[in-house]
Design a protein around this motif. Structure first.
Motif, short mmCIF file in Angstrom:
data_model
loop_
_atom_site.label_atom_id
_atom_site.label_comp_id
_atom_site.label_asym_id
_atom_site.label_seq_id
_atom_site.Cartn_x
_atom_site.Cartn_y
_atom_site.Cartn_z
N LYS A 52 97.47 28.41 -52.67
CA LYS A 52 98.67 28.86 -51.95
C LYS A 52 98.84 30.38 -51.98
O LYS A 52 99.53 30.93 -51.14
CB LYS A 52 99.93 28.16 -52.46
N GLU A 249 95.03 28.27 -63.73
CA GLU A 249 95.02 28.20 -62.25
C GLU A 249 95.76 29.40 -61.66
O GLU A 249 96.84 29.26 -61.09
CB GLU A 249 95.59 26.87 -61.75
N TYR A 342 100.32 36.00 -51.20
CA TYR A 342 101.72 35.75 -50.83
C TYR A 342 102.19 36.84 -49.84
O TYR A 342 103.26 37.43 -50.02
CB TYR A 342 102.63 35.72 -52.06
C1 LIG Z 1 101.96 28.91 -57.55
C2 LIG Z 1 101.31 28.16 -58.64
C3 LIG Z 1 100.21 28.69 -59.31
C4 LIG Z 1 99.71 30.10 -59.07
O1 LIG Z 1 100.65 31.02 -59.49
P1 LIG Z 1 100.31 32.61 -59.42
O2 LIG Z 1 101.58 33.25 -59.82
O3 LIG Z 1 99.92 32.89 -58.02
O4 LIG Z 1 99.18 32.85 -60.37
C5 LIG Z 1 99.58 27.91 -60.25
N1 LIG Z 1 100.02 26.66 -60.52
C6 LIG Z 1 101.09 26.11 -59.92
C7 LIG Z 1 101.52 24.74 -60.27
C8 LIG Z 1 101.77 26.84 -58.96
O5 LIG Z 1 102.85 26.31 -58.35
#
Ligand SMILES: *Cc1c(COP(=O)(O)O)cnc(C)c1O
Length: 364
Positions: A52, A249, A342
């Motif tokens: 995302k 992640e 983003y």
């Molecule tokens: C958005 C999200 C991420 C990534 O977060 P960042 O701030 O972009 O590193 C990882 N895990 C989950 C469950 C998320 O919702």
């Protein structure tokens, strides 16, 4: 300006001459170098890229050799990853999964509530699940908090216990471990404290696969200060016990630096004493400064009287950067930094029906 930024500047000037601004320009060489360093710092720690943050397949192709998989948060992202990376491992998470999302066949399913387990049972599905926990631990300095109190993300330890109870005596829905993504915008020492708490909790349940989430901090106020991957990787390696699979992640901290939003000044004026530069495009192309309420960092070619840089939308929210000490004139090319995550994909593209930006890749 550092050597790695030169390909983007050169392309920006070409695009200006060709009348092709506004544009997003991504430096794939920069992304490759960054991801290689992150991977090297992580050793045995697994990394899934959070799609995302930026689902652009050209960027994901650079990341693919370095990551253990992709984390998706919707059926749309799932289809996207399957189309472009059919061999890759996928973890699917997110609150509010529809049946087709919940019943998708993925490497790991991140469970957000006890009712998701009930729905899997009722439909006679099998799945390998990580239970998403929201631990009630204080989180200092986060820019966004998904845990550490009442939020719609994941389950408190009572909810986790309820899931584990339900999953006893069957082997279709297999408990693989624990997932957590408690906050974003944190530095490495704080992230390690959180990871330690998550690992302790997972061990209390007797599971050995632990995804400690994303959220590694980036600084829009200081683009040169980077998350300390060395400290984080070494810290996670020290926390991990033999036989445990530890996974992260990250999204933003991976792709944010490789992209720039490049545009051109249309008008410069002074209103009630304050200077404004109006650029082509705006926050409908890069919503980041509006959502975060910050000044999007930009390349300053020449110092000057503070000027506020705005876009073409008829709203005061369309402000890209406030009181920037830059000399700007009509026709000047403006490069906004940290536009690789983003940015385009969270923006309200159709508001006011201005043309969309073009997309370009250098250093590949
Ligand atoms: C958005 C999200 C991420 C990534 O977060 P960042 O701030 O972009 O590193 C990882 N895990 C989950 C469950 C998320 O919702």
């Amino acid at each position: 300006m550092t050597a790695t930024t030169l390909p983007i500047r050169a392309r920006a000037l070409e695009l200006a001459a060709a009348g092709e601004l506004p544009a997003y320009v991504y430096d794939l060489g920069d992304l490759d170098t960054h991801m290689a360093a992150v991977r090297a710092a992580l050793g045995d720690i697994q990394v899934y890229y959070a799609v995302k943050a930026n689902p652009d397949p050209t960027l994901m192709r650079v990341l693919a050799p370095y990551v253990d998989g992709f984390e998706v948060a919707s059926g749309g992202e799932l289809d996207h990853v399957r189309e472009h990376f059919p061999e890759s491992r996928i973890a699917l998470g997110g609150p509010g999964k529809t049946d087709s999302e919940l019943f998708a066949e993925v490497h790991r399913l991140h469970i957000e509530s006890p009712s998701e387990i009930r729905r899997l049972f009722a439909a006679g599905r099998s799945a390998d699940v990580l239970l998403r926990v929201n631990l009630d631990i204080p989180i200092k300095g986060a820019s966004l908090a998904m845990g550490g109190g009442a939020t719609p993300f994941g389950m408190d330890p009572e909810g986790i216990s309820e899931c584990i109870e339900m999953m006893k005596g069957q082997d279709a829905v297999r408990l693989r471990g624990i997932h957590a993504h408690l906050a974003s915008g944190l530095d490495a020492p704080t992230m390690l404290e959180l990871a330690g708490a998550i690992l302790d909790y997972a061990r209390s349940l007797g599971v050995t696969e632990i995804n400690v989430g994303g959220g590694m901090g980036v600084s829009y106020a200081d683009p040169d200060s980077r998350f300390d991957w060395q400290t984080y990787g070494a810290g996670l390696a020290a926390l991990r016990r033999p036989g445990e699979t530890v996974r992260i992640e990250p999204g933003r901290s991976i792709s944010v630096y490789c992209g720039r939003y490049v545009t051109q000044v249309i008008d410069v004026k002074r209103v009630h004493g304050e200077r404004f530069a109006v650029v082509a495009g705006g926050t409908h192309h890069i919503r980041t400064p509006a959502t975060k309420g910050h000044s999007q960092p930009m390349v300053i070619e020449e110092q000057g009287e503070p000027i506020t840089v705005v876009g073409q939308l008829c709203t005061p929210k369309d402000t890209m950067a406030r009181h920037v000490p830059a000399q700007l004139a009509t026709g000047d090319v403006v490069e906004f930094l940290m536009a690789g995550a983003y940015a385009w994909n969270i923006s309200h593209h159709d508001f006011l029906m201005h043309p969309k930006p073009s997309f370009h890749y250098v250093g590949g």
